[in-house]
Design a protein around this motif. Structure first.
Motif, short mmCIF file in Angstrom:
data_model
loop_
_atom_site.label_atom_id
_atom_site.label_comp_id
_atom_site.label_asym_id
_atom_site.label_seq_id
_atom_site.Cartn_x
_atom_site.Cartn_y
_atom_site.Cartn_z
N ALA A 1 7.06 5.73 -2.96
CA ALA A 1 8.33 5.02 -3.12
C ALA A 1 8.19 3.52 -2.93
O ALA A 1 9.17 2.83 -2.69
N VAL A 2 6.95 3.03 -3.03
CA VAL A 2 6.73 1.58 -2.99
C VAL A 2 6.07 1.14 -4.29
O VAL A 2 5.50 1.96 -5.02
N ASN A 3 6.15 -0.13 -4.56
CA ASN A 3 5.64 -0.69 -5.81
C ASN A 3 4.18 -0.27 -6.03
O ASN A 3 3.36 -0.36 -5.12
N PRO A 4 3.82 0.17 -7.24
CA PRO A 4 2.49 0.76 -7.47
C PRO A 4 1.38 -0.22 -7.80
O PRO A 4 0.22 0.18 -7.91
N LEU B 1 12.34 -2.69 4.34
CA LEU B 1 12.82 -1.74 5.35
C LEU B 1 12.37 -0.34 4.93
O LEU B 1 12.73 0.13 3.84
N ASN B 2 11.60 0.31 5.79
CA ASN B 2 11.08 1.65 5.50
C ASN B 2 11.53 2.69 6.50
O ASN B 2 10.95 3.77 6.59
N ASP B 3 12.57 2.40 7.26
CA ASP B 3 13.04 3.35 8.28
C ASP B 3 13.48 4.69 7.69
O ASP B 3 13.49 5.71 8.38
N PRO C 1 6.73 0.48 10.83
CA PRO C 1 6.20 1.67 11.53
C PRO C 1 5.58 2.69 10.60
O PRO C 1 4.85 3.58 11.06
N THR C 2 5.82 2.61 9.30
CA THR C 2 5.22 3.57 8.36
C THR C 2 3.92 3.08 7.76
O THR C 2 3.28 3.81 7.00
N ARG D 1 0.85 -1.18 0.00
CA ARG D 1 0.00 0.00 0.00
C ARG D 1 0.89 1.24 0.00
O ARG D 1 1.97 1.23 0.61
N LEU D 2 0.45 2.31 -0.68
CA LEU D 2 1.09 3.60 -0.45
C LEU D 2 0.93 3.97 1.01
O LEU D 2 -0.04 3.56 1.69
N ARG D 3 1.87 4.72 1.55
CA ARG D 3 1.73 5.21 2.93
C ARG D 3 0.60 6.25 2.97
O ARG D 3 0.31 6.93 1.96
#
Length: 526
Positions: free
Chosen positions: A493-496, A325-327, A138-139, A91-93
């Motif tokens: 910034a994640v797969n669409p 990893l989304n830190d 966490p995001t 998912r998008l954030r």
């Protein structure tokens, strides 16, 4: 000439998912796919055939801004780009739906918020059998349901990597992925957990792609028709340009016309824009749905980096894409702007190295390259690209596609790689040997690496600054919709893919209501 209730052009994450939603309605639906069924053959799992010989890449020729020809890394099959994607279904954030400040500017707010997409994200995760674990990242945005399937377990070397990252104070998580895998009952599992999920077709149809999980089930309904090898050439409109009256299709060398009450374009961001531009007429002199002048503009694709690190110990992992990893997604303590996402990419092999660097590896013994592969741990880094009006699709005088593109956010891209290098110093990997994975980046030609493309038909509330309204209908053409990633105002910034799937379900519900279909008539569609 045949008439349908709905024509959908393109069978990938957007078009295929939409047809799945419409199929139980009883309405006559025509799905047009310019490619054919992707053959199930031994070459599906051959690194040499897939990455070196480009067996499944289209023969298209596109042109860059300078008029230089290139072969786009694009795939035309039933299921579209999902046939060769890595099935990373993020998912998008929630923050991605709002305006975000970046190093090179701002990514704009979406005209609708995350809350409108959330129930459709949940439905898309169920349809595409996503495996994952809530609460680790966490995001991650809030969700109304758990993942439909438990996270795919890490193999020992990746579990060690996760443990090392956690010990360093970070928050590694199980990456959400779409596979037909049942680890609790292996005999009931279609997935054999091989090394060829990412970037390869799945020979056993265990990848959660649009052909297997959307198009094939839709075709069990007698009201759904699929025509392969059918390329949409242009859309015809009425004299005033307020409605599409026909789709001109080239099929087996012949042209024919199909008509429908509703026409949906889902050809991929570049090709959808090209189709609408090529449909220019007296009512739409600059392309259908282009009164705003935004059609084809704001082209985006992720600033991606595929790299391998050399582990001091062997990495016998087979299915490597289980960790994310989304830190650094929204920045770091000493850098206020977003950096992006880090995840694993498919395991590299000696054959890939030879294909990527034929001259450099020509004299290398096979055992040396195999030794590198045994010690390689492979990462994929994505930094958000920003929409720019001059990054755009246009048509040349002969009708061929031209793509002008200049990358954005190169400083955050470099910072994200630097963060990874810094991490590697502390977790037993050699930060001095981060080797580019050109096979995944298709020889590192930015304009040709068209995966994760988006933005050419952005949606919005203002017809002066957008192509589509919030239902993804063209502002000035009442029966024309676009449901691939063209509609994205920003790309995150994640797969669409999951966002395209969720949006197709969202637009599908709108179309069902428009067609007068009641919830009773589509019982079970959700």
């Amino acid at each position: 000439m045949s008439h349908y209730d709905v024509i959908v052009i393109g069978s990938g994450a957007g078009g295929g998912t939409l047809v799945h939603r419409l199929a139980p309605s009883g309405k006559q639906v025509l799905l047009l796919e310019r490619g054919d069924w992707l053959a199930r053959e031994p070459q599906n799992w051959s690194a040499s055939d897939v990455f070196i010989d480009n067996r499944y890449v289209s023969e298209d020729t596109w042109y860059d801004e300078g008029g230089n020809a290139f072969q786009p890394q694009i795939h035309y099959f039933v299921g579209g780009a999902t046939k060769l994607y890595g099935a990373a279904l993020y998912r998008l954030r929630e923050e991605d739906f709002g305006e975000l400040a970046h190093h090179d500017g701002s990514s704009p707010a979406w005209p609708v918020g995350y809350d409108e997409f959330e129930p459709y994200y949940t439905q898309a995760e169920q349809l595409y059998q996503v495996h994952g674990a809530r609460g680790e990242d966490p995001t991650e945005p809030h969700a109304s349901a758990p993942y439909p399937h438990p996270a795919v377990s890490h193999e020992p070397r990746i579990q060690q990597l996760a443990d090392d990252l956690q010990a360093a104070g970070l928050h590694p998580f199980h990456a959400p992925c779409g596979v037909m895998l049942d680890e609790a009952d292996p005999p009931n599992s279609r997935c054999v957990r091989c090394a060829t999920c990412d970037g390869f077709p799945c020979l056993v149809h265990a990848k959660a792609d649009a052909e297997v999980l959307a198009v094939r089930p839709a075709l069990t309904h007698p009201n759904v028709t699929l025509l392969t090898r059918s390329r949409a050439l242009r859309l015809e409109t009425n004299a005033t340009g307020t409605a599409v009256t026909g789709v001109v299709v080239e099929r087996d060398g012949e042209q024919e016309m199909f008509t429908a009450d509703v026409v949906v374009v889902a050809c991929g961001a570049a090709n959808s824009a090209a189709l609408l531009l090529s449909s220019a007429n007296a009512a739409h002199p600059h392309g259908v749905a282009n009164a705003s002048g935004q059609l084809g503009r704001n082209y985006m694709f992720h600033n991606s980096q595929a790299v391998l690190a050399l582990s001091k110990e062997e990495n016998p992992t087979v299915f490597q894409k289980t960790l994310g990893l989304n830190d650094f997604y929204f920045g770091t303590d000493d850098f206020e702007f977003p950096l992006g996402n880090i995840q694993m990419v498919g395991k590299s092999s000696a054959d890939m190295y030879r294909g990527e660097k034929p001259l450099q590896t020509r004299l290398a013994p096979q055992r040396t390259l195999e030794n590198v592969a045994r010690h390689a741990v492979d990462f994929w880094l994505s930094t958000e690209d920003l929409p720019r009006p001059d990054n755009r699709v246009t048509l040349r005088h002969d009708g061929s596609l031209q793509l002008a593109y200049e990358a954005t956010n190169q400083v955050p891209k470099a910072r994200l790689l630097a963060e990874l290098k810094d991490l590697l110093k502390h977790i037993g990997l050699d930060e001095h040997h981060l080797i580019p994975r050109h096979a995944y980046l298709k020889n590192d030609i930015p304009v040709a690496g068209v995966a994760h493309q988006a933005g050419t038909c952005r949606f919005g509330s203002d017809p002066a600054t957008s192509v589509l309204n919030t239902d993804c209908r063209a502002h000035e053409v009442d029966n024309l919709y676009v449901v691939d990633t063209s509609f994205f105002p920003s790309i995150g910034a994640v797969n669409p893919a999951l966002t395209a799937m969720a949006n197709a379900l969202r637009v599908g519900d709108h179309l069902l209501a428009r067609l007068g279909v009641t919830s009773h008539e589509v019982a079970g569609v959700h």
